[in-house]
Design an enzyme around this catalytic site. Structure first.
Site, PDB file in Angstrom:
ATOM      1  N   GLU A   1      -4.311  13.421 -10.277  1.00 41.97           N
ATOM      2  CA  GLU A   1      -3.222  12.984 -11.348  1.00 41.97           C
ATOM      3  C   GLU A   1      -4.056  12.285 -12.589  1.00 41.97           C
ATOM      4  OE1 GLU A   1      -0.642  10.195  -9.452  1.00 41.97           O
ATOM      5  OE2 GLU A   1       0.201  11.687  -8.091  1.00 41.97           O
TER       6      GLU A   1
ATOM      7  N   CYS B   1      -4.919   7.006 -18.071  1.00 37.76           N
ATOM      8  CA  CYS B   1      -5.357   6.399 -16.609  1.00 37.76           C
ATOM      9  C   CYS B   1      -5.954   7.731 -15.975  1.00 37.76           C
ATOM     10  CB  CYS B   1      -4.322   6.097 -16.065  1.00 37.76           C
ATOM     11  SG  CYS B   1      -4.607   5.202 -14.422  1.00 37.76           S
TER      12      CYS B   1
ATOM     13  N   CYS C   1      -8.582   8.835  -1.684  1.00 31.09           N
ATOM     14  CA  CYS C   1      -9.407   7.476  -1.737  1.00 31.09           C
ATOM     15  C   CYS C   1      -9.311   7.161  -0.315  1.00 31.09           C
ATOM     16  CB  CYS C   1      -8.302   6.538  -2.522  1.00 31.09           C
ATOM     17  SG  CYS C   1      -9.138   4.922  -2.784  1.00 31.09           S
TER      18      CYS C   1
ATOM     19  N   CYS D   1      -5.885   0.673   0.920  1.00 29.03           N
ATOM     20  CA  CYS D   1      -5.115  -0.589   0.393  1.00 29.03           C
ATOM     21  C   CYS D   1      -3.544  -0.176   0.655  1.00 29.03           C
ATOM     22  CB  CYS D   1      -5.196  -0.709  -1.175  1.00 29.03           C
ATOM     23  SG  CYS D   1      -6.796  -1.199  -1.838  1.00 29.03           S
TER      24      CYS D   1
ATOM     25  N   CYS E   1      -0.861   1.323  -1.554  1.00 27.01           N
ATOM     26  CA  CYS E   1      -1.330   2.123  -2.605  1.00 27.01           C
ATOM     27  C   CYS E   1      -0.971   3.796  -2.182  1.00 27.01           C
ATOM     28  CB  CYS E   1      -2.617   1.969  -2.926  1.00 27.01           C
ATOM     29  SG  CYS E   1      -3.231   3.003  -4.257  1.00 27.01           S
TER      30      CYS E   1
ATOM     31  N   GLY F   1      -8.783   6.688  -6.542  1.00 28.79           N
ATOM     32  CA  GLY F   1     -10.118   6.714  -6.003  1.00 28.79           C
ATOM     33  C   GLY F   1     -10.514   5.217  -6.689  1.00 28.79           C
ATOM     34  N   GLU F   2     -11.756   4.920  -5.776  1.00 26.36           N
ATOM     35  CA  GLU F   2     -12.626   3.832  -6.118  1.00 26.36           C
ATOM     36  C   GLU F   2     -13.738   4.182  -7.034  1.00 26.36           C
ATOM     37  OE1 GLU F   2     -14.406   0.671  -7.094  1.00 26.36           O
ATOM     38  OE2 GLU F   2     -12.614   0.357  -5.920  1.00 26.36           O
TER      39      GLU F   2
ATOM     40  N   SER G   1     -11.667  -0.269 -13.184  1.00 26.74           N
ATOM     41  CA  SER G   1     -11.174  -1.126 -12.155  1.00 26.74           C
ATOM     42  C   SER G   1     -11.615  -0.773 -10.812  1.00 26.74           C
ATOM     43  CB  SER G   1      -9.448  -0.737 -12.122  1.00 26.74           C
ATOM     44  OG  SER G   1      -8.981  -1.607 -11.167  1.00 26.74           O
TER      45      SER G   1
ATOM     46  N   SER H   1      -8.973  -5.334  -8.837  1.00 24.94           N
ATOM     47  CA  SER H   1      -7.781  -5.213  -8.277  1.00 24.94           C
ATOM     48  C   SER H   1      -7.633  -6.302  -6.987  1.00 24.94           C
ATOM     49  CB  SER H   1      -7.577  -3.828  -7.506  1.00 24.94           C
ATOM     50  OG  SER H   1      -7.422  -2.846  -8.504  1.00 24.94           O
TER      51      SER H   1
ATOM     52  N   HIS I   1      -4.779  -8.790  -5.835  1.00 20.80           N
ATOM     53  CA  HIS I   1      -3.590  -8.720  -5.153  1.00 20.80           C
ATOM     54  C   HIS I   1      -3.294  -9.616  -3.933  1.00 20.80           C
ATOM     55  CE1 HIS I   1      -3.521  -5.048  -7.675  1.00 20.80           C
ATOM     56  NE2 HIS I   1      -4.472  -4.691  -6.797  1.00 20.80           N
TER      57      HIS I   1
ATOM     58  N   CYS J   1       0.402   5.201  -8.587  1.00 17.91           N
ATOM     59  CA  CYS J   1      -0.682   6.083  -8.413  1.00 17.91           C
ATOM     60  C   CYS J   1      -0.770   6.871  -7.231  1.00 17.91           C
ATOM     61  CB  CYS J   1      -1.855   5.183  -8.616  1.00 17.91           C
ATOM     62  SG  CYS J   1      -3.220   6.003  -8.842  1.00 17.91           S
TER      63      CYS J   1
END
Length: 341
Positions: free
Chosen positions: A90, A103, A110, A114, A117, A157-158, A189, A212, A214, A329
């Site tokens: 995406e 983005c 990923c 999390c 997510c 993804g990270e 990020s 991130s 949270h 996402c």
């Protein structure tokens, strides 16, 4: 076959020299791709036929296939793109008063896990190459016929789990003969890979860093974000202190507000205490619900923000984008892959 977009200019110079070509040919290729937006080697008419044949032999070129495109009433466009190997990713274009921000996704899936997510619904299959990240921008620009002014590496993804490719991606899009997107218009990020934050501090670039977060304490963050078991909040703060000292750059803390989970005023006070003394601000984010997660959008957003402001924390509320489409996402990709299974 390797994407032509995988090479920064220095890499392309080396490869063309190894193919018996002059260095300046790399500059010409870059100009065709990033200035004239040509997506075929045959259209690079100031290159010799023999060089064009060499390029076709060694490189792939061209935009990704747009599998699905969702357009929100606020102008946000969400793209589902198909990679050359058949994978789906995406990219999301957001329209702001300061420009057009894309983005970008950095991994196919990923593995950070999390809990809230949608990206983590499908585990990591592989890293994306720098060129596959560049091509997300080129594909969207070709579709909209307008330039992208800002880039956030904040999609699936990270990014710091794909560190080298993300850094090369930044060099390509920031290069004056590449897309020439200013470093301060590029944000990366991370959920908190502390060793990579320290490495990033030494890159000598003026890009932005977003965390991130949270959750403002380890017990809650352990529940929401498995990475916290590896790098707890004290580790993260130490790494960020190092980053700020080395770069003199401000850090953004991203904080998604989840109903009855992390949105009480007690947590606002803990968050204010955590970031005290850091050159940082908090970006509060309304939650885009994901059916599988069970979390819901907070109704306490304004009170949370007001408490941070009362405690002298620089806090902003992110404008909601694409709330009437698959806004979370990874949500659109998860639906597509799920449909194929």
């Amino acid at each position: 076959m390797k994407l032509i977009y995988d090479d920064n200019q220095d890499m392309l110079i080396d490869e063309l020299v190894n193919l018996g070509e002059k260095k300046f040919r790399a500059t010409q290729v870059f100009e065709w791709i990033y200035r004239k937006h040509i997506y075929s080697f045959d259209e690079m008419t100031n290159l010799s036929l023999s060089l064009r044949e060499k390029l076709k032999e060694h490189y792939a070129i061209g935009c990704f296939k747009i599998v699905e495109k969702q357009v929100s009433k606020d102008g946000t466009i969400k793209y589902l793109l198909q990679l050359n190997d058949g994978g789906f990713i995406e990219a999301v274009l957001m329209i702001h008063d300061y420009g057009r921000s894309l983005c970008v996704t950095s991994q196919l899936g990923c593995s950070m896990g999390c809990k809230f997510c949608a990206s983590g619904l499908l585990k990591k299959q592989r890293n994306l190459s720098a060129g596959e990240m560049v091509n997300q921008i080129l594909t969207v620009m070709n579709d909209t016929k307008q330039a992208v002014s800002h880039v956030v590496v904040m999609g699936t993804g990270e990014p710091f789990d794909n560190y080298d490719q993300v850094m090369n991606f930044i060099r390509i899009i920031n290069h004056p003969k590449g897309l020439a997107i200013g470093a301060r218009h590029i944000t990366v990020s991370t959920c908190g890979l502390c060793d990579k934050i320290r490495q990033y501090a030494m890159e000598g670039i003026q890009t932005n860093l977003a965390i991130s977060l949270h959750a403002p304490n380890d017990d809650l963050r352990n529940q929401l974000m498995p990475i916290n078991h590896r790098y707890n909040l004290d580790d993260l703060r130490d790494a960020l202190t190092y980053y700020i000292e080395k770069t003199n750059r401000r850090v953004t803390f991203e904080y998604i507000l989840l109903k009855d989970v992390n949105d009480s005023l007690i947590y606002a006070r803990q968050l204010a205490h955590y970031i005290k003394g850091l050159n940082a601000y908090v970006n509060l984010i309304p939650y885009n619900s994901v059916d599988e997660s069970g979390f819901q959008k907070s109704q306490n957003i304004e009170a949370f923000k007001s408490e941070l402001l009362r405690l002298k924390v620089n806090a902003t509320l992110r404008k909601e984008h694409g709330s009437d489409i698959d806004g979370a996402c990874g949500q659109l990709r998860a639906k597509k892959v799920g449909d194929k299974q």
